[in-house]
Scaffold this motif. Structure first.
Motif, PDB file in Angstrom:
ATOM      1  N   SER A 136       5.161   7.008 -13.902  1.00 31.10           N
ATOM      2  CA  SER A 136       4.611   6.080 -14.810  1.00 31.10           C
ATOM      3  C   SER A 136       5.141   4.778 -14.530  1.00 31.10           C
ATOM      4  O   SER A 136       6.034   4.636 -13.801  1.00 31.10           O
ATOM      5  CB  SER A 136       4.931   6.377 -16.272  1.00 31.10           C
ATOM      6  N   ASN A 137       4.634   3.573 -14.913  1.00 26.73           N
ATOM      7  CA  ASN A 137       5.157   2.213 -14.644  1.00 26.73           C
ATOM      8  C   ASN A 137       6.643   2.218 -15.037  1.00 26.73           C
ATOM      9  O   ASN A 137       7.608   1.545 -14.369  1.00 26.73           O
ATOM     10  CB  ASN A 137       4.284   1.095 -15.165  1.00 26.73           C
ATOM     11  N   GLU A 138       6.791   2.683 -16.159  1.00 28.17           N
ATOM     12  CA  GLU A 138       8.281   2.567 -16.850  1.00 28.17           C
ATOM     13  C   GLU A 138       9.339   3.473 -15.930  1.00 28.17           C
ATOM     14  O   GLU A 138      10.410   3.048 -15.715  1.00 28.17           O
ATOM     15  CB  GLU A 138       8.421   3.299 -18.426  1.00 28.17           C
ATOM     16  N   GLU A 139       8.821   4.640 -15.369  1.00 26.88           N
ATOM     17  CA  GLU A 139       9.880   5.508 -14.532  1.00 26.88           C
ATOM     18  C   GLU A 139       9.882   4.618 -13.232  1.00 26.88           C
ATOM     19  O   GLU A 139      10.915   4.702 -12.645  1.00 26.88           O
ATOM     20  CB  GLU A 139       9.165   6.707 -14.313  1.00 26.88           C
ATOM     21  N   LEU A 140       8.812   4.063 -12.840  1.00 29.82           N
ATOM     22  CA  LEU A 140       9.110   3.389 -11.433  1.00 29.82           C
ATOM     23  C   LEU A 140       9.958   2.087 -11.710  1.00 29.82           C
ATOM     24  O   LEU A 140      10.672   1.697 -10.743  1.00 29.82           O
ATOM     25  CB  LEU A 140       7.525   2.867 -11.282  1.00 29.82           C
ATOM     26  N   ILE A 141       9.797   1.325 -12.775  1.00 37.84           N
ATOM     27  CA  ILE A 141      10.627   0.091 -12.898  1.00 37.84           C
ATOM     28  C   ILE A 141      12.195   0.779 -12.998  1.00 37.84           C
ATOM     29  O   ILE A 141      13.149   0.018 -12.476  1.00 37.84           O
ATOM     30  CB  ILE A 141      10.421  -0.551 -14.261  1.00 37.84           C
ATOM     31  N   LYS A 142      12.226   1.822 -13.694  1.00 32.74           N
ATOM     32  CA  LYS A 142      13.673   2.334 -13.876  1.00 32.74           C
ATOM     33  C   LYS A 142      14.268   2.625 -12.627  1.00 32.74           C
ATOM     34  O   LYS A 142      15.201   2.591 -12.112  1.00 32.74           O
ATOM     35  CB  LYS A 142      13.752   3.620 -14.744  1.00 32.74           C
ATOM     36  N   MET A 143      13.683   3.242 -11.704  1.00 32.70           N
ATOM     37  CA  MET A 143      13.866   3.699 -10.342  1.00 32.70           C
ATOM     38  C   MET A 143      14.399   2.669  -9.442  1.00 32.70           C
ATOM     39  O   MET A 143      15.280   2.609  -8.739  1.00 32.70           O
ATOM     40  CB  MET A 143      12.592   4.351  -9.696  1.00 32.70           C
ATOM     41  N   ALA A 159       0.991  -1.148  -0.162  1.00 29.80           N
ATOM     42  CA  ALA A 159       0.020   0.078   0.137  1.00 29.80           C
ATOM     43  C   ALA A 159       1.042   1.309   0.049  1.00 29.80           C
ATOM     44  O   ALA A 159       0.562   2.367  -0.637  1.00 29.80           O
ATOM     45  CB  ALA A 159      -1.001  -0.102   1.273  1.00 29.80           C
ATOM     46  N   GLN A 160       1.992   1.154   0.864  1.00 30.14           N
ATOM     47  CA  GLN A 160       2.873   2.594   0.904  1.00 30.14           C
ATOM     48  C   GLN A 160       3.675   2.533  -0.570  1.00 30.14           C
ATOM     49  O   GLN A 160       3.686   3.762  -0.875  1.00 30.14           O
ATOM     50  CB  GLN A 160       3.772   2.203   2.116  1.00 30.14           C
ATOM     51  N   ALA A 161       3.844   1.669  -1.071  1.00 31.17           N
ATOM     52  CA  ALA A 161       4.662   1.514  -2.386  1.00 31.17           C
ATOM     53  C   ALA A 161       3.912   2.082  -3.525  1.00 31.17           C
ATOM     54  O   ALA A 161       4.006   3.212  -4.422  1.00 31.17           O
ATOM     55  CB  ALA A 161       5.219   0.192  -2.930  1.00 31.17           C
ATOM     56  N   SER A 162       2.521   1.604  -3.654  1.00 35.15           N
ATOM     57  CA  SER A 162       1.447   2.194  -4.347  1.00 35.15           C
ATOM     58  C   SER A 162       0.889   3.837  -4.148  1.00 35.15           C
ATOM     59  O   SER A 162       1.109   4.540  -4.907  1.00 35.15           O
ATOM     60  CB  SER A 162       0.127   1.468  -4.256  1.00 35.15           C
ATOM     61  N   LEU A 163       1.069   3.969  -2.912  1.00 37.75           N
ATOM     62  CA  LEU A 163       0.785   5.456  -2.525  1.00 37.75           C
ATOM     63  C   LEU A 163       1.854   6.393  -2.969  1.00 37.75           C
ATOM     64  O   LEU A 163       1.865   7.468  -3.599  1.00 37.75           O
ATOM     65  CB  LEU A 163       0.563   5.350  -1.117  1.00 37.75           C
ATOM     66  N   ASP A 164       3.058   5.769  -2.643  1.00 37.77           N
ATOM     67  CA  ASP A 164       4.263   6.587  -3.078  1.00 37.77           C
ATOM     68  C   ASP A 164       4.464   6.673  -4.393  1.00 37.77           C
ATOM     69  O   ASP A 164       4.766   8.058  -5.002  1.00 37.77           O
ATOM     70  CB  ASP A 164       5.610   5.951  -2.701  1.00 37.77           C
TER      71      ASP A 164
END
Length: 165
Positions: free
Chosen positions: A149-156, A137-142
């Motif tokens: 975006s999903n791509e930016e999140l994967i890269k991070m 839940a915290q990761a989704s909220l962050d």
């Protein structure tokens, strides 16, 4: 003989049997896809059971399954309503926290309502600080708050993993 035995069963037992037999054929054996006709029957029986046998603890489990099935049938608004009903009617049910998490998840992924998703995730995090879904839940909220975006999140995450290795 079968007719005599069947007539001796209570309406509750007959409904339970109907639910169990429907659950066994929810998915098409060869394709492993949801059998929508059967899923709708099972869904209606879950709801019927929960309405008729309001005080039965099995009703909570059936409501959770109904919410999950409704989401699978691409009826996200209905799923959210069922999960909310579950939490209000059975607040101590062991899957009540997961129902709240699912509300946030559905708002985020199916309803494209990030503000409502954030609200549900925040509620989850504040109510269930030690739950196994709290970090999700915290990761989704962050992610929602960072507007990634999903791509930016994967890269991070990839960059974070490189730094840790």
């Amino acid at each position: 003989m079968i007719l005599i035995i069947a007539s001796c069963k209570s309406a509750k037992d007959r409904l339970t049997d109907e639910i169990k037999s429907g659950e066994q054929i929810l998915f098409n054996d060869s394709l492993k896809t949801l059998n929508e006709v059967e899923a709708n029957k099972v869904f209606l029986n879950y709801i019927k059971y929960a309405e008729v046998y309001k005080d039965d603890t099995v009703s909570a489990a059936y409501l959770f399954k109904a919410g999950d099935l409704s989401n699978g049938l691409n009826r996200p608004s209905e799923a959210i309503s069922i999960f909310e009903r579950l939490r209000k009617t059975f607040p101590d049910y062991r899957k009540a926290p997961a129902a709240l998490f699912m509300e946030g998840f559905i708002y985020e992924t199916r309803m494209n309502d990030p503000e409502k998703a954030k609200e549900k995730y925040r509620e989850f995090i504040s109510k269930y600080t030690d739950h196994r879904l709290t970090s999700s839940a915290q990761a989704s909220l962050d992610q929602l708050e960072a507007n990634l975006s999903n791509e930016e999140l994967i890269k991070m995450f990839e960059e974070k993993n490189k730094k840790q290795n």
